[in-house]
Design an enzyme around this catalytic site. Structure first.
Site, PDB file in Angstrom:
ATOM      1  N   HIS A  44      53.691   6.467  -4.026  1.00 39.74           N
ATOM      2  CA  HIS A  44      52.819   5.799  -3.467  1.00 39.74           C
ATOM      3  C   HIS A  44      52.880   6.098  -1.853  1.00 39.74           C
ATOM      4  O   HIS A  44      53.707   6.937  -1.410  1.00 39.74           O
ATOM      5  CB  HIS A  44      53.151   4.178  -3.634  1.00 39.74           C
ATOM      6  CG  HIS A  44      52.822   3.874  -5.060  1.00 39.74           C
ATOM      7  ND1 HIS A  44      52.876   2.554  -5.313  1.00 39.74           N
ATOM      8  CD2 HIS A  44      52.465   4.575  -6.203  1.00 39.74           C
ATOM      9  CE1 HIS A  44      52.572   2.594  -6.577  1.00 39.74           C
ATOM     10  NE2 HIS A  44      52.545   3.742  -7.302  1.00 39.74           N
ATOM     11  N   GLU A  52      53.765   4.550   0.984  1.00 45.90           N
ATOM     12  CA  GLU A  52      54.942   4.176   1.594  1.00 45.90           C
ATOM     13  C   GLU A  52      56.133   4.962   1.453  1.00 45.90           C
ATOM     14  O   GLU A  52      56.703   5.510   2.459  1.00 45.90           O
ATOM     15  CB  GLU A  52      55.434   2.709   1.074  1.00 45.90           C
ATOM     16  CG  GLU A  52      54.509   1.534   1.380  1.00 45.90           C
ATOM     17  CD  GLU A  52      53.610   1.358  -0.012  1.00 45.90           C
ATOM     18  OE1 GLU A  52      53.333   0.156  -0.348  1.00 45.90           O
ATOM     19  OE2 GLU A  52      53.318   2.183  -0.503  1.00 45.90           O
ATOM     20  N   CYS A  62      57.979  -0.194  -4.525  1.00 43.51           N
ATOM     21  CA  CYS A  62      57.936   0.449  -2.856  1.00 43.51           C
ATOM     22  C   CYS A  62      58.789  -0.635  -1.989  1.00 43.51           C
ATOM     23  O   CYS A  62      59.514  -0.112  -0.989  1.00 43.51           O
ATOM     24  CB  CYS A  62      56.552   0.495  -2.382  1.00 43.51           C
ATOM     25  SG  CYS A  62      55.622   1.934  -3.101  1.00 43.51           S
ATOM     26  N   ARG A 108      29.762   8.674  -4.819  1.00 45.01           N
ATOM     27  CA  ARG A 108      29.960   9.350  -6.073  1.00 45.01           C
ATOM     28  C   ARG A 108      31.314   9.770  -6.283  1.00 45.01           C
ATOM     29  O   ARG A 108      31.788   9.602  -7.405  1.00 45.01           O
ATOM     30  CB  ARG A 108      28.930  10.532  -6.086  1.00 45.01           C
ATOM     31  CG  ARG A 108      27.530  10.271  -6.825  1.00 45.01           C
ATOM     32  CD  ARG A 108      26.916  11.594  -7.197  1.00 45.01           C
ATOM     33  NE  ARG A 108      25.598  11.446  -7.494  1.00 45.01           N
ATOM     34  CZ  ARG A 108      24.444  12.298  -7.830  1.00 45.01           C
ATOM     35  NH1 ARG A 108      25.223  13.501  -7.979  1.00 45.01           N
ATOM     36  NH2 ARG A 108      23.342  12.292  -8.105  1.00 45.01           N
ATOM     37  N   THR A 148      15.556  10.205 -16.425  1.00 41.63           N
ATOM     38  CA  THR A 148      16.208  10.878 -15.532  1.00 41.63           C
ATOM     39  C   THR A 148      16.557  12.028 -15.530  1.00 41.63           C
ATOM     40  O   THR A 148      16.114  13.177 -14.944  1.00 41.63           O
ATOM     41  CB  THR A 148      17.411   9.984 -14.764  1.00 41.63           C
ATOM     42  OG1 THR A 148      16.903   8.623 -14.160  1.00 41.63           O
ATOM     43  CG2 THR A 148      17.843  10.724 -13.670  1.00 41.63           C
TER      44      THR A 148
END
Length: 389
Positions: free
Chosen positions: A53, A55, A88, A188, A200
């Site tokens: 992570h 930290e 953490c 996106r 589409t």
């Protein structure tokens, strides 16, 4: 240290979090900065899932024990439980950090505030809520997933000032400017999946990738096609044949035909055949399948039929709308969202926690969708064709 200084260093931590934009799912994006005597000495951001992570990365970058009085700035309350990685909070305490300044509190109801308690119990000064709104906004998808156990369904549209997406002849390229379109690619890149309807795909043959800073990245690409109309043409759309075709998933029903499903699968294109009494795909069933597959967010980019059905089903959670300084002033021009009969303001759909951002000459308005207690669908003007756009 002054509030101004706290915000200055937190903004640097936010920048660190943004440097890993869209790469940490299902974990949140987090940034961390270590400050000694008013100077930044180390920084870190969340690694891809399974990695350290923010930290931990900041402490490893420092490469030594922090000096007495060192402060850690982190955009999200440090985790305090053992998941894929150790807590953490344990590493922060062991490192000898004197003060921890936090932006947003952990949204997980099982963990909220517990990280603060552990740090305080170890004698570490804790300051929370610094640029809390900006820090929480970093993790729209994670926050929604962790609090609702559901993926965030967001939609994007680019409209004129009078809410139109195309002229009466279908001309729509481009209503918004380059900066707005570039910003849409930025969003996106955040979402693990993008979705469009069969219309589409037929009309635009879109690539459905995110192109940011000259780098192209492909999310999971959902094509909603209840009758597999996109498969029965001689020329198949690019999302079924390009270099990313194995990232494409066609969401369909048994009404589309097993033969077309087999054809797609033989090409390496995935299919989700969801149960349905009609060619219309159930958004509730689609959401449940996303939960099963661990897909935390889907960015719906149209077209009008798909987005309108999503809204009518009350399944749209978040809306991005880019407003261009353009007016059609034509009753026969096309709207992106339609099919409701809203006779009073109390029956209107509203956005909450709204953000406004300038993108060149255009303005982005985004926020969470809040539905009224009662919604009325105008069946007369929204009569159904075979499913698709």
């Amino acid at each position: 240290m002054s509030d101004v200084a706290h915000e200055q260093f937190m903004r640097r931590a936010i920048a660190q979090a943004r440097s890993v934009w869209g790469t940490t799912h299902p974990n949140p994006m987090v940034g961390a900065v270590i400050v000694e005597h008013g100077e930044i000495v180390a920084e870190g951001a969340t690694s891809p899932v399974g990695g350290p992570h923010a930290e931990i990365n900041a402490l490893r970058t420092l490469g030594r024990k922090p000096k007495l009085g060192a402060t850690l700035y982190v955009t999200l309350e440090p985790c305090c439980t053992h998941g894929r990685t150790p807590p953490c909070t344990d590493a922060i305490i062991a490192a000898g950090i004197s003060r921890v300044v936090v932006g947003a509190t952990d949204p997980n109801p099982l963990h909220v505030g517990h990280g603060y308690e552990l740090l305080a119990a170890a004698g570490i000064e804790v300051i929370s809520g610094v640029l809390a709104d900006e820090c929480a906004d970093l993790n729209l998808i994670f926050n929604h997933w962790i609090t609702t156990k559901r993926p965030l369904f967001a939609a994007k549209s680019g409209v004129t000032l009078d809410g139109k997406v195309a002229t009466r002849t279908g001309d729509s390229k481009w209503i918004t400017g380059e900066k707005a379109r570039a910003d849409a690619h930025h969003w996106r890149r955040l979402f693990p999946a993008i979705a469009v309807g069969a219309g589409t795909v037929h009309a635009d043959n879109p690539r459905l990738t995110a192109r940011v800073d000259g780098v192209e990245w492909c999310p999971i690409r959902f094509v909603f096609d209840g009758l597999l109309r996109t498969v029965n043409d001689k020329t198949l759309p690019g999302v079924y044949t390009d270099e990313f075709h194995t990232r494409t998933i066609v969401v369909t029903t048994q009404h589309g035909g097993l033969g077309y499903v087999k054809k797609l699968n033989s090409m390496g294109v995935q299919t989700w055949v969801l149960p349905a009494e009609s060619p219309k795909v159930s958004f509730a069933d689609f959401r449940a399948r996303c939960v099963k597959e661990g897909i935390g967010g889907v960015f719906f980019e149209g077209g009008a039929q798909l987005l309108s059905e999503l809204l009518q089903a009350r399944e749209l959670d978040y809306l991005f709308t880019y407003h261009a300084p353009v007016l059609f002033a034509d009753d026969k021009s096309k709207s992106v969202l339609r099919g409701l009969r809203t006779e009073s303001l109390e029956n209107a759909i509203r956005l909450t926690s709204v953000k406004h951002e300038i993108c060149g000459d255009d303005m982005l308005m985004r926020g969470f969708v809040k539905y009224p207690e009662k919604m009325f669908i105008d069946e007369a003007t929204f009569a159904r064709k075979l499913y698709g756009e």
